[in-house]
Enzyme design. Structure first.
Site, PDB file in Angstrom:
ATOM      1  N   GLU A  19      10.579  -0.319  -3.696  1.00 33.88           N
ATOM      2  CA  GLU A  19      10.075   0.827  -3.741  1.00 33.88           C
ATOM      3  C   GLU A  19       9.736   0.904  -5.592  1.00 33.88           C
ATOM      4  OE1 GLU A  19       7.805   3.013  -3.509  1.00 33.88           O
ATOM      5  OE2 GLU A  19       7.904   3.997  -1.515  1.00 33.88           O
ATOM      6  N   ASP A 217       0.966   3.832   1.979  1.00 36.94           N
ATOM      7  CA  ASP A 217       2.269   3.959   1.313  1.00 36.94           C
ATOM      8  C   ASP A 217       2.145   4.484  -0.134  1.00 36.94           C
ATOM      9  OD1 ASP A 217       4.764   2.978   0.393  1.00 36.94           O
ATOM     10  OD2 ASP A 217       4.971   3.200   2.438  1.00 36.94           O
TER      11      ASP A 217
END
Length: 311
Positions: A19, A217
């Site tokens: 991430e 995302d």
């Protein structure tokens, strides 16, 4: 490094849940986190040198901090971290009940506020694969424990949105007046107006997707105001215009794109961290570079400078 049509794998990192890809102009490195390792990682674009720091608990997002290091979202709430110095200091916990929700993605806006959303805790336990996610789509009302928070440099905390299942982003238009937020599990991107006082107004659906499109995302915005969006379980990175039309689609060698970011001296290079949580031997055989850090070649535009959190 391994390269293909339109991409180069800069680091075959085998990240589990990569991430928060971010460019740091201060040291010329691309940073990213692996939530599940946990780790904070960096790659020098000039030297190719790599580094990894293991924090005392998971970190899900980092953003530049004016005083040095980063502000981060973590298991302990918002924290100050400096991975090269091994620093991890608590700031505050924005989540009312960490047993039902946990922080996820995070980024600064165009004036230096830090924004971070949360998600239902079961995202880590029950929704690793596309099949897992599809099986739980009917329970979204029960799983909407996530919220979106903003933290001003003076320490003022706001809860900007509630009833989110999986908050990703946000991302901000070049003028800072429009905010894009992904709620990944309901497959929706919202747009908001951002007032000067940091409050959100006029929520509207910007994009809606089907499971076959993948789960929206992380995002990055370029100087043209276009949104580059990664999709979990889709094999693609998509670029959308400010009017929500699809501008282009980039095929990836892996199915789980998680967070793109522009970087490099001229902000004309595009990077993307990916994930590999729950991969079987067959999946690894098909996607040996899953969890890698990639560069997408020739994006044809530039990104926006990162604004450091001033708190």
């Amino acid at each position: 490094m391994e390269a293909g049509d339109g991409w180069t794998c800069l680091w075959d990192a085998k990240a589990i849940l990569g991430e928060s890809t971010i460019w740091d102009h201060r040291d010329g490195c691309v940073y990213w986190v692996d939530i599940d390792a946990p780790s904070v990682n960096w790659l020098s674009l000039a030297s190719g040198e790599r580094g990894t720091w293991v924090p005392p608990y998971w970190i899900s997002a980092i953003a530049l901090r004016e005083k040095g290091g980063f502000i981060a979202s973590s298991a302990k709430g918002f924290v100050h971290v400096d991975p090269k110095k091994g620093v991890c200091e608590a700031i505050l916990q924005p989540i009312p009940d960490p047993k039902v929700a946990r922080l996820n993605d995070g980024v600064t806006d165009r004036v230096g506020r830090y924004w971070s959303g949360s998600c239902d805790v079961s995202q880590w336990d029950e929704s690793t694969t596309a099949d897992d996610k599809s099986a739980t789509l009917g329970d979204l009302d029960k799983r909407s424990t996530g919220e979106l928070y903003s933290l001003d440099p003076d320490g003022t905390l706001r809860t900007a949105e509630r009833n989110i299942v999986t908050a990703n982003g946000p991302a901000f238009s070049p003028d800072g007046k429009t905010v894009y937020v992904n709620d990944s599990m309901p497959l929706v991107t919202w747009a908001y107006d951002l007032a000067e006082d940091g409050t959100l107004h006029n929520r509207r659906d910007f994009l809606k997707f089907a499971p076959d499109d993948g789960y929206p995302d992380g995002m990055a915005v370029d100087v043209d105001g276009c949104i580059w969006m990664a999709f979990y379980e889709s094999w693609v990175l998509r670029r959308f215009a400010p009017d929500a039309s699809l501008v282009e689609e980039r095929r990836l060698p892996v199915r789980r794109g998680l967070r793109p970011a522009f970087g490099g001296e001229n902000l004309d290079r595009l990077f993307l961290i990916t994930g590999s949580a729950g991969y079987s031997a067959d999946m690894w055989a098909r996607e040996p570079l899953a969890g890698g850090l990639f560069e997408l070649t020739a994006p044809g535009t530039r990104g926006l400078s990162n604004i450091a959190f001033a708190g």
